[in-house]
Design a protein around this motif. Structure first.
Motif, mmCIF file in Angstrom:
data_model
loop_
_atom_site.group_PDB
_atom_site.id
_atom_site.type_symbol
_atom_site.label_atom_id
_atom_site.label_comp_id
_atom_site.label_asym_id
_atom_site.label_seq_id
_atom_site.Cartn_x
_atom_site.Cartn_y
_atom_site.Cartn_z
ATOM 1 N N GLY A 18 0.895 -1.296 -0.115
ATOM 2 C CA GLY A 18 0.051 0.069 0.116
ATOM 3 C C GLY A 18 0.861 1.276 0.000
ATOM 4 O O GLY A 18 0.272 2.270 -0.882
ATOM 5 N N GLU A 19 1.897 1.107 0.754
ATOM 6 C CA GLU A 19 2.799 2.319 1.008
ATOM 7 C C GLU A 19 3.506 2.647 -0.542
ATOM 8 O O GLU A 19 3.623 3.946 -0.951
ATOM 9 N N ALA A 20 3.906 1.437 -1.186
ATOM 10 C CA ALA A 20 4.430 1.515 -2.516
ATOM 11 C C ALA A 20 3.536 2.133 -3.657
ATOM 12 O O ALA A 20 3.940 2.897 -4.508
ATOM 13 N N ASN A 21 2.392 1.784 -3.456
ATOM 14 C CA ASN A 21 1.154 2.224 -4.446
ATOM 15 C C ASN A 21 1.061 3.818 -4.065
ATOM 16 O O ASN A 21 0.752 4.492 -5.181
ATOM 17 N N SER A 22 0.994 4.129 -2.974
ATOM 18 C CA SER A 22 1.069 5.398 -2.705
ATOM 19 C C SER A 22 1.972 6.320 -3.309
ATOM 20 O O SER A 22 1.494 7.504 -3.852
ATOM 21 N N LEU A 23 3.292 5.811 -3.095
ATOM 22 C CA LEU A 23 4.109 6.803 -3.495
ATOM 23 C C LEU A 23 4.103 6.781 -4.869
ATOM 24 O O LEU A 23 4.639 7.668 -5.545
ATOM 25 N N ARG A 24 4.038 5.758 -5.649
ATOM 26 C CA ARG A 24 3.796 5.937 -7.270
ATOM 27 C C ARG A 24 2.769 6.748 -7.621
ATOM 28 O O ARG A 24 2.838 7.268 -8.563
ATOM 29 N N GLU A 25 1.688 6.756 -6.957
ATOM 30 C CA GLU A 25 0.602 7.796 -7.158
ATOM 31 C C GLU A 25 1.296 9.304 -7.022
ATOM 32 O O GLU A 25 0.861 10.006 -7.969
ATOM 33 N N VAL A 26 1.801 9.598 -5.898
ATOM 34 C CA VAL A 26 2.261 10.791 -5.748
ATOM 35 C C VAL A 26 3.434 11.311 -6.954
ATOM 36 O O VAL A 26 3.233 12.414 -7.264
ATOM 37 N N VAL A 27 4.286 10.149 -7.322
ATOM 38 C CA VAL A 27 5.287 10.262 -8.389
ATOM 39 C C VAL A 27 4.308 10.884 -9.615
ATOM 40 O O VAL A 27 4.777 11.625 -10.507
ATOM 41 N N ARG A 28 3.415 10.158 -9.987
ATOM 42 C CA ARG A 28 2.471 10.221 -11.294
ATOM 43 C C ARG A 28 1.893 11.700 -11.149
ATOM 44 O O ARG A 28 2.080 12.405 -12.092
ATOM 45 N N GLU A 29 1.240 12.200 -10.106
ATOM 46 C CA GLU A 29 0.736 13.283 -10.214
ATOM 47 C C GLU A 29 1.586 14.505 -9.862
ATOM 48 O O GLU A 29 1.396 15.567 -10.685
ATOM 49 N N THR A 30 2.740 14.291 -9.151
ATOM 50 C CA THR A 30 4.014 15.536 -9.489
ATOM 51 C C THR A 30 4.383 15.428 -10.770
ATOM 52 O O THR A 30 4.661 16.656 -11.155
ATOM 53 N N ALA A 31 4.630 14.528 -11.575
ATOM 54 C CA ALA A 31 5.089 14.586 -12.962
ATOM 55 C C ALA A 31 4.172 15.165 -13.634
ATOM 56 O O ALA A 31 4.664 16.095 -14.742
ATOM 57 N N LYS A 32 2.832 15.173 -13.583
ATOM 58 C CA LYS A 32 1.901 15.927 -14.281
ATOM 59 C C LYS A 32 1.963 17.383 -14.161
ATOM 60 O O LYS A 32 1.918 18.223 -14.942
#
Length: 247
Positions: A18-32
């Motif tokens: 869950g923590e890894a998935n959350s970080l990946r979501e943060v990376v995606r949104e930050t990149a956008k």
């Protein structure tokens, strides 16, 4: 049916996922967001710093970046204490240190892995982590001790228990730990710490990083650089050489 995993282990694993998935979501949104505002590399660095400041985030006061090791004097005390216990233990601890072998590799060294007639003598380390088998040099005086130890034996493990079988990794760990206590060394001494110690001593003596990498059989030089961060003598000599003659 597949065996069910323990409840606590499963809960911990789900938390990590869950923590890894959350970080990946943060990376995606930050990149956008950064893409939308066409930020340059330098600008992204400033954004990260400002966000950390806004959130009150600070680096940990103690960040472990180096590997603990024994110095030369402690190594000598350790080997001497092992020889005082028995000559066999002394030679085992000495060989473990001078080959830089992992304990899992050390217990699997066969007599046929020794190439003592070469200059310098060499030991072939097999059963290595990540398939990083390879040759390592040893000192001529250690090679002579190994010849005496073998007394003409041409087969079997280099070091064998009373049952004429190899030592277990756990047995070697206990021998090293007990010997350190007998030597009065307060640090926790393990076979891995001996490996770290020979690496940093070689670097202190001026061996190039890529050669230490080959000696340790690291696939990535970044792994070897961890030991380089522990080595200080080379840095001091370079500093004096660069600045010592200037006003």
């Amino acid at each position: 049916m597949p065996r069910a995993e323990p409840l606590e282990q499963g809960a911990e694993l789900r938390g990590q996922i869950g923590e890894a998935n959350s970080l990946r979501e943060v990376v995606r949104e930050t990149a956008k967001l950064w893409r939308r505002h066409h930020l340059s590399y330098d600008q992204t660095k400033h954004v990260v710093e400002d966000v950390r400041r806004a959130l009150g985030l600070a680096a940990p006061k103690e960040r472990r970046r180096t590997v603990d090791r024994l110095d030369r004097e402690e190594i000598e005390r350790l080997i001497e204490a092992a020889y005082r216990r028995t000559s066999g233990y002394g030679l085992m601890v000495k060989t473990l240190f001078y080959t830089g072998a992992r304990v899992s590799e050390f217990v699997n060294i066969h007599v046929t892995d020794l190439h003592l007639a070469l200059d310098p003598p060499q030991v072939y380390i097999a059963h290595a982590k990540g398939g990083s088998d390879g040759y390592v040099p040893i000192l001529p005086n250690l090679a002579q001790e190994l010849r005496t130890h073998l007394a003409g034996r041409r087969a079997g493990y280099l070091f064998e228990s009373n049952r004429h079988d190899r030592y277990t990794a756990r047995a070697i760990q206990l021998i090293v730990k007990d010997t350190a206590c007998r030597a009065g060394i307060e640090k926790t001494v393990t076979p891995h710490r001996l490996r770290a110690s020979v690496a940093t001593i070689l670097l202190d003596a001026g061996m190039p990083l890529d050669q230490v990498q080959k000696f340790l059989r690291h696939k990535r030089i970044a792994t070897t650089q961890i030991y380089a961060q522990t080595s200080t003598r080379g840095m001091g000599e370079s500093y004096v050489k660069a600045l010592g003659g200037r006003p």
